[in-house]
Design an enzyme around this catalytic site. Structure first.
Site, mmCIF file in Angstrom:
data_model
loop_
_atom_site.group_PDB
_atom_site.id
_atom_site.type_symbol
_atom_site.label_atom_id
_atom_site.label_comp_id
_atom_site.label_asym_id
_atom_site.label_seq_id
_atom_site.Cartn_x
_atom_site.Cartn_y
_atom_site.Cartn_z
ATOM 1 N N ASP A 96 66.832 -53.743 53.814
ATOM 2 C CA ASP A 96 68.169 -53.325 53.382
ATOM 3 C C ASP A 96 68.837 -52.462 54.462
ATOM 4 O O ASP A 96 68.162 -51.870 55.298
ATOM 5 C CB ASP A 96 68.086 -52.464 52.105
ATOM 6 C CG ASP A 96 67.525 -53.234 50.932
ATOM 7 O OD1 ASP A 96 67.594 -54.472 50.937
ATOM 8 O OD2 ASP A 96 67.018 -52.571 49.995
HETATM 9 N N1 URA Z 1 62.367 -53.648 49.165
HETATM 10 C C1 URA Z 1 63.573 -53.073 49.060
HETATM 11 O O1 URA Z 1 63.991 -52.683 47.983
HETATM 12 N N2 URA Z 1 64.305 -52.936 50.188
HETATM 13 C C2 URA Z 1 63.886 -53.299 51.400
HETATM 14 O O2 URA Z 1 64.593 -53.129 52.385
HETATM 15 C C3 URA Z 1 62.615 -53.910 51.491
HETATM 16 C C4 URA Z 1 61.873 -54.069 50.352
#
Ligand code: URA
Length: 238
Positions: A102
């Site tokens: 993310d």
């Molecule tokens: N899980 C999440 O919620 N975000 C990420 O970036 C990776 C795994």
């Protein structure tokens, strides 16, 4: 591949530089001096520069420590992307991120142009562990949460409930934990933490299979060592 491209890819210089090297007579193909930069060579040809063999390494394998506030994408009109970290001389080599972190997540991201490896790392079939370090707010997570995570949580935050594979939840300290996942559902860590009624403050991926980031260096990009390349390939049966 063209001889001049091979040498440029192997960091002997720009295309112009390598043309000069070729014309100087120091490049041999199977023992014979090359003079034409556009001549095609294959993996079966032994290319040397001043007697040193050149490896035909068409696939590239990089490790990035993704900083916060950066998209796991190669292009965006408004926001910084991981492609901003890629050195100019390899920008055209078709690197792309393996899986997705993310915008606010930091940590280990692989960039490669090896499609098969990328597919295997992200496919749940190969069961590769990804480890995340989390800080969260709310009451401390409990041993009940650990057991539920292990059995396999059913997320009910969308119209259709989503059954997750069992995962390892490790309570590391007050308001910190680690999650070890073997699949990559969208926002999986954040959704697991919010399933338990807490919310993520920081999220960092610390390992993907045998690859580990031992220290935090946001924005770092480097080539995998040969040992790392071998280890990650072996871990997914390549
Ligand atoms: N899980 C999440 O919620 N975000 C990420 O970036 C990776 C795994």
């Amino acid at each position: 591949m063209r001889l001049d491209k091979l040498l440029a890819d192997c960091k002997y210089g720009t295309r112009t530089d390598v043309k000069k090297i070729i014309r100087s007579g120091s490049v041999l193909i199977n023992g014979v001096a090359a003079s034409d930069p556009s001549v095609h060579v294959t993996k079966d040809d032994l290319v040397t520069v001043n007697g040193t063999p050149v490896s035909h390494r068409e696939n590239l394998y990089y490790i990035v420590d993704k900083p916060e506030n950066m998209l796991t994408a190669m292009e965006d009109k408004r926001l910084p992307t991981v492609s901003d970290l890629i050195p100019e001389n390899i920008k055209t080599r078709g690197l792309s991120p393996v899986g997705r972190l993310d915008y606010h997540t930091t940590g280990l991201l692989i960039l490669t142009n090896d499609g098969e490896l990328s597919h295997r790392i992200t496919s749940p079939v190969y069961d590769l562990e990804k480890r995340y370090a989390v800080t969260y707010e709310g009451a401390e997570l409990t041993e009940d949460n650990v057991r539920e995570a292990k059995k396999g949580i059913t997320l009910t935050d969308t119209d259709t409930p989503v059954k997750l594979k069992g995962c390892e939840l490790i309570l590391t300290d007050k308001n910190t934990c680690e999650l070890v996942l073997r699949e990559g559902k969208t926002h999986e860590v954040r959704r697991i933490i919010s399933h338990f009624g807490r919310s993520v403050i920081t999220l960092r991926r610390v390992s993907v299979g045998p690859l580990v980031l031992t220290e935090e260096k946001p924005g770092m990009i480097r080539e995998m060592t040969p040992e790392e390349e071998r280890a990650i390939k072996t871990s997914v049966g390549l």
